[in-house]
Design a protein around this motif. Structure first.
Motif, short mmCIF file in Angstrom:
data_model
loop_
_atom_site.label_atom_id
_atom_site.label_comp_id
_atom_site.label_asym_id
_atom_site.label_seq_id
_atom_site.Cartn_x
_atom_site.Cartn_y
_atom_site.Cartn_z
N GLU A 257 8.72 -6.62 -2.37
CA GLU A 257 9.24 -7.99 -2.43
C GLU A 257 8.30 -8.96 -1.73
O GLU A 257 8.07 -10.08 -2.18
N THR A 258 7.73 -8.48 -0.60
CA THR A 258 6.86 -9.37 0.18
C THR A 258 5.53 -9.63 -0.52
O THR A 258 5.02 -10.73 -0.51
N TYR A 259 4.96 -8.58 -1.09
CA TYR A 259 3.67 -8.72 -1.77
C TYR A 259 3.82 -8.29 -3.22
O TYR A 259 3.39 -7.19 -3.59
N PRO A 260 4.43 -9.12 -4.04
CA PRO A 260 4.63 -8.72 -5.43
C PRO A 260 3.33 -8.83 -6.22
O PRO A 260 2.34 -9.39 -5.73
N GLY A 261 3.35 -8.28 -7.40
CA GLY A 261 2.19 -8.44 -8.27
C GLY A 261 1.24 -7.26 -8.24
O GLY A 261 0.24 -7.23 -8.95
N PHE A 262 1.51 -6.29 -7.40
CA PHE A 262 0.68 -5.08 -7.40
C PHE A 262 1.49 -3.92 -7.93
O PHE A 262 2.72 -3.94 -7.95
N HIS A 263 0.75 -2.89 -8.32
CA HIS A 263 1.41 -1.70 -8.81
C HIS A 263 1.60 -0.74 -7.64
O HIS A 263 0.62 -0.34 -6.99
N TYR A 264 2.84 -0.43 -7.33
CA TYR A 264 3.14 0.41 -6.16
C TYR A 264 3.54 1.82 -6.58
O TYR A 264 4.21 2.00 -7.59
N ASN A 265 3.14 2.79 -5.78
CA ASN A 265 3.55 4.17 -5.99
C ASN A 265 3.88 4.84 -4.67
O ASN A 265 3.17 4.63 -3.68
N SER A 266 4.91 5.65 -4.68
CA SER A 266 5.21 6.45 -3.50
C SER A 266 5.13 7.91 -3.88
O SER A 266 5.78 8.35 -4.83
N LEU A 267 4.31 8.65 -3.18
CA LEU A 267 4.13 10.07 -3.50
C LEU A 267 4.64 10.92 -2.35
O LEU A 267 4.68 10.48 -1.21
N ASP A 268 4.98 12.16 -2.67
CA ASP A 268 5.30 13.12 -1.63
C ASP A 268 4.09 14.01 -1.42
O ASP A 268 3.40 14.35 -2.38
N LEU A 269 3.88 14.38 -0.17
CA LEU A 269 2.68 15.16 0.13
C LEU A 269 2.61 16.43 -0.73
O LEU A 269 1.53 16.84 -1.16
N HIS A 270 3.75 17.03 -1.00
CA HIS A 270 3.68 18.29 -1.75
C HIS A 270 3.28 18.10 -3.22
O HIS A 270 2.99 19.07 -3.90
N ASP A 271 3.24 16.85 -3.67
CA ASP A 271 2.76 16.60 -5.03
C ASP A 271 1.34 17.13 -5.23
O ASP A 271 0.92 17.39 -6.36
N ILE A 272 0.63 17.28 -4.13
CA ILE A 272 -0.75 17.75 -4.23
C ILE A 272 -0.82 19.08 -4.97
O ILE A 272 -1.77 19.36 -5.69
N PHE A 273 0.22 19.90 -4.82
CA PHE A 273 0.17 21.22 -5.46
C PHE A 273 0.32 21.11 -6.98
O PHE A 273 0.05 22.06 -7.70
N GLU A 274 0.79 19.96 -7.44
CA GLU A 274 0.88 19.78 -8.88
C GLU A 274 -0.29 18.97 -9.42
O GLU A 274 -0.63 19.06 -10.59
N MET A 275 -0.92 18.19 -8.55
CA MET A 275 -1.98 17.32 -9.03
C MET A 275 -3.36 17.93 -8.99
O MET A 275 -4.11 17.80 -9.93
N ALA A 276 -3.68 18.57 -7.90
CA ALA A 276 -5.04 19.11 -7.77
C ALA A 276 -5.29 20.07 -8.92
O ALA A 276 -4.61 21.07 -9.06
#
Lengths: 385, 437
Positions: A124-143
């Motif tokens: 809300e404070t800084y609109p206009g950007f693309h935001y993402n929230s990841l969980d650290l364990h996502d690394i096991f699916e991404m790498a």
């Protein structure tokens, strides 16, 4: 700690504008609020020189990823870049680059609700950007590479475990607070890199202040990663196929603290930092090397700011070796390991006289520093005689 | 709980928690392991050659005493075939060095080694007590450090020895890696061997090495204790313990958090030395073809009590110097033209605008400079190796001699003069002073 406030130095006006009353002393110059804010912003934007509008091709929007931790530094960076982009837009009708923001959630005591709340508020404070929230364990699916899974066999983790279980078991298998902090930070960096690649960003912007870069320099030195320092501290090409930039590299942590203070609650209320002063842990069991360095530079910064910046400047002078795409890489930190010097054996300081110094250690090929953090596979550790 | 057995021999009771890796060892296994590691350091770097005469820089302190004892043991056990002698420098500090030299004299007898003692008064015409009387306690360590380096080389040359070993340990090396942003110095401190191409009379190089480079200070103390070595443990009176620098404290804290950390810092230092621009040591100082040149070291006591240079006052002066350089960097051009003295002093901390992205800045007034490559020449007064026209020792001596009261009567001064002319340093200074008038 904020820079010294000087209520009683009213006789001397701001050293820069020579008009207003100074509110603080920065590197021995008394500055007023406006001049100080400009000082910080200029230092950061100067580092973004190559992302100016005139360097942007009209038919191609460059995209950068900002790694946000909700600490003072990365929030300030977001605040400053938001201002810079608005400014570019206003003056030229376009921007030099587009910004994505990513936050990596690390499991800790904090409630999921408060994290969620902060994440909504920032958008809300800084609109206009693309935001993402990841969980650290996502690394096991991404790498993509198999490198991480080779790590896991040492920690007795099965392939069909959920990512959450894999992360928990890996962290649980580590034997010291230093190792846990080290592995988590390393995985976090890799996750952000993977995310940047998968979303088409050409580079990552990190919020590290001078002080933080100095801490990192000595911390990585102490963890035996001197070989990869140029890639961790210098602006420019990283070995991951995208660039790393540290726009706040010329600003001290205490200056950023003052900046957030002076901007006011709109920015300050977003900060979700760990308690300001790093407490010296009573037990060395819970102290990490990162903690020690943080404490060290917090005290050095107070009276010797130039020593802090000199550490960073000196490290930036080290020349990263040319990286061959086929160069062997560490399975944990993914840094290129020159001449395949994996593990902690086979150098002057390895004193085992070749007795059980295995020349080519098994599947997890780890650099010197990562070998110190990851415990040896359970096989044949107990029966060394 | 039953006493735990030694992790190596499984027979004796473990008495020692090994600082380096926290393994539990019995006394004998600890001593053997410690010695074997030094042996490994020596053999894996081919440090010694058969028939070589080696001078041990002996101060009577724990490091050099352990070094002498271990080298004697190893030379006999593994038949290195080297001749070991002791070389001590007498800085002329009453109540400290005179006592520690007594220890060295006993060591010489205990180990059956020849001992040579060389005094600052003899070499330079000044004892440290006299220096302190003139310059005060603050900053005197600089004099001592600069004088000592040359003194060891001159002593070695006099003995016809081409190799001097010193007691620098892993903690010392780690401290230097952490302490200074001085890249040219990094390879000197991390490499096991440095050489001084001596331009003194003989045309031979004097090799310096530190066989204890990978040995932890704590293990050195343990070794000395369990071997019941006779060493001198008082701190220098001009550089008291309370003055301990923050870099040293940081190393000790690191060791507490992760025992391997000291070794890891040393490893990082070796790896970083290879990344210094213009460095040609691809081998981390282990191959003999590229031995870093040892230059006169600035500041600090040469050995274990390197406190002076990390003390608070010193940090303040580094800070001041760096802050000036930063200002100079910001106002780049003007400063460079007008104040040459600032630039002259910068040496090694040249302000860089780093960052590949920022480099395309069109208003780049000065082309990016390479790191200052030290060009070695000869001091025009004493002939010692120096990157400057006049070496640091001669510069310091010049300052001292200028301020020496002319009319004081000093006993033995004439006598000293004769000795000086043999060594040339002090008399060279006097000649210069005469010419300068």
């Amino acid at each position: 700690m904020p820079s010294k406030h000087i209520p009683d130095m009213t006789d001397e006006p701001c050293r820069r504008c020579k008009e207003n009353l100074p509110v603080l002393v920065v590197r021995s110059e008394p500055l007023c609020r406006e001049c100080f804010l400009r000082y910080v912003q200029t230092k950061a934007i100067k580092r973004m020189e190559s992302f100016r509008v005139r360097n942007a091709a009209p038919d191609h929007q460059r995209k950068l990823l900002l790694a946000l931790s909700f600490g003072i530094s990365s929030l300030t960076l977001l605040h400053i870049l938001d201002g810079q982009l608005k400014n570019q837009k206003q003056r030229t009708g376009r921007t030099g680059f587009a910004l994505d923001v990513v936050f990596v959630d690390i499991p800790n005591a904090e409630t999921a609700a408060s994290k969620e709340e902060a994440f909504i508020k920032i958008q809300e404070t800084y609109p206009g950007f693309h935001y993402n929230s990841l969980d650290l364990h996502d690394i096991f699916e991404m790498a993509s590479e198999a490198s991480l899974s080779s790590l896991l066999c040492g920690a007795d983790i099965k392939e069909d475990n959920t990512p959450t279980e894999k992360l928990a078991s890996l962290v649980f298998s580590l034997t010291s607070a230093t190792a846990r902090a080290d592995v988590i930070t390393t995985l976090k960096t890799r996750l952000i890199v993977e995310h940047a690649k998968s979303t088409g960003c050409e580079g990552i912007l990190w919020g590290d202040s001078t002080t933080k870069l100095a801490e990192k320099t000595l911390s990585e030195t102490a963890k035996g990663r001197g070989f990869s320092l140029p890639w961790q501290v210098a602006d420019g090409d990283s070995p991951f196929g995208l660039t790393f930039n540290y726009p706040l590299r010329d600003i001290l942590k205490k200056e950023l603290v003052s900046y957030v203070d002076l901007i006011g609650p709109s920015l300050a209320s977003l900060v979700r930092d760990s308690p300001a002063a790093t407490q010296a842990s009573t037990s060395s069991k819970n102290t990490t090397i990162d903690d020690l360095m943080k404490q060290y530079f917090e005290s050095v910064e107070e009276n010797f700011p130039s020593i802090v910046s000199n550490v960073v400047r000196t490290t930036s002078k080290l020349e990263a070796p040319a990286v061959d795409s086929s160069a062997p890489r560490c399975h944990l930190c993914s840094m290129p390991v020159n001449d395949g010097r994996f593990g902690i054996h086979g150098w002057g300081g390895d004193q085992q006289d070749g007795v059980d110094a295995v020349a080519t250690p098994g599947p997890p090929k780890l650099c010197y520093g990562c070998t110190r953090s990851i415990p040896k596979p359970a096989t044949n550790t107990s029966n060394r005689s | 709980m039953p006493p735990s057995p030694c992790a190596l021999c499984h027979t004796n009771r473990a008495l020692i928690l090994r600082p380096k890796d926290h393994s539990k060892l019995c006394r004998q296994c600890f001593l053997t392991t410690f010695e074997t590691e030094i042996h490994h350091t020596i053999t894996s770097t081919s440090l010694f050659t058969r028939g070589e005469k080696i001078a041990i820089g002996a101060s009577g302190g724990k490091d050099s005493t352990v070094l002498a004892s271990v080298l004697k043991t190893l030379n006999e056990r593994y038949d290195y075939g080297v001749e070991l002698v002791l070389l001590s420098i007498d800085e002329g500090i009453k109540g400290y060095r005179d006592d520690s030299l007594e220890t060295v004299k006993r060591n010489a007898q205990q180990y059956g080694m020849e001992l040579t003692i060389l005094g600052y008064d003899e070499l330079y015409g000044w004892t440290m007590d006299q220096v302190v009387e003139q310059v005060g306690k603050k900053g005197n360590c600089t004099y001592c450090g600069v004088f000592r380096r040359q003194a060891l080389d001159r002593g070695a040359a006099r003995l016809g020895v081409r190799h001097v070993v010193t007691g620098h340990n892993a903690d010392d090396v780690a401290e230097t890696v952490v302490l200074r942003g001085d890249l040219p110095r990094l390879s000197r401190t991390t490499s096991i061997v440095t050489s001084t191409p001596s331009i003194l009379t003989t045309h031979t190089n004097i090799k310096r090495s530190k066989p204890l480079k990978y040995a932890y200070e704590k293990e050195i103390v343990l070794y000395a204790h369990h071997k019941q070595l006779d060493y001198f443990s008082t701190e220098c009176i001009y550089s008291p313990e309370a003055f301990r620098g923050s870099a040293r404290a940081l190393i000790k804290n690191l060791e507490r958090v992760r025992p391997s950390a000291i070794l890891d810092v040393v490893r990082s230092g070796e790896d970083m030395a290879k990344l210094v621009p213009g460095s040609d040591e691809g081998c981390g100082g282990t191959c003999s073809s590229s031995v870093p040149v040892a230059e006169e070291e600035e500041g600090g006591c040469g050995n274990a009590n390197a406190n002076g240079r990390t003390a608070g006052g010193e940090m303040a002066s580094i800070e001041q110097h760096l802050a000036q350089s930063e200002v100079a960097a910001e106002h780049n051009l003007e400063v460079e033209v007008t104040t040459s003295s600032v630039n002259g002093a910068q040496n090694g901390s040249v302000p860089f605008t780093s960052g590949k992205k920022g480099r395309k800045n069109k208003a780049q007034p000065v082309p990016l400079r390479k790191l200052p490559k030290q060009v070695m020449g000869q001091c025009k007064i004493c002939g010692y190796l120096s990157s400057q026209e006049v070496c640091k020792a001669c510069m310091l001596l010049d300052g001292l001699n200028k301020n020496r009261p002319r009319n004081t009567i000093e006993l033995g001064y004439e006598g000293q003069k004769k000795d000086q002319s043999i060594n040339g340093v002090a008399s060279g200074i006097e000649k210069l002073a005469v010419n300068g008038v």
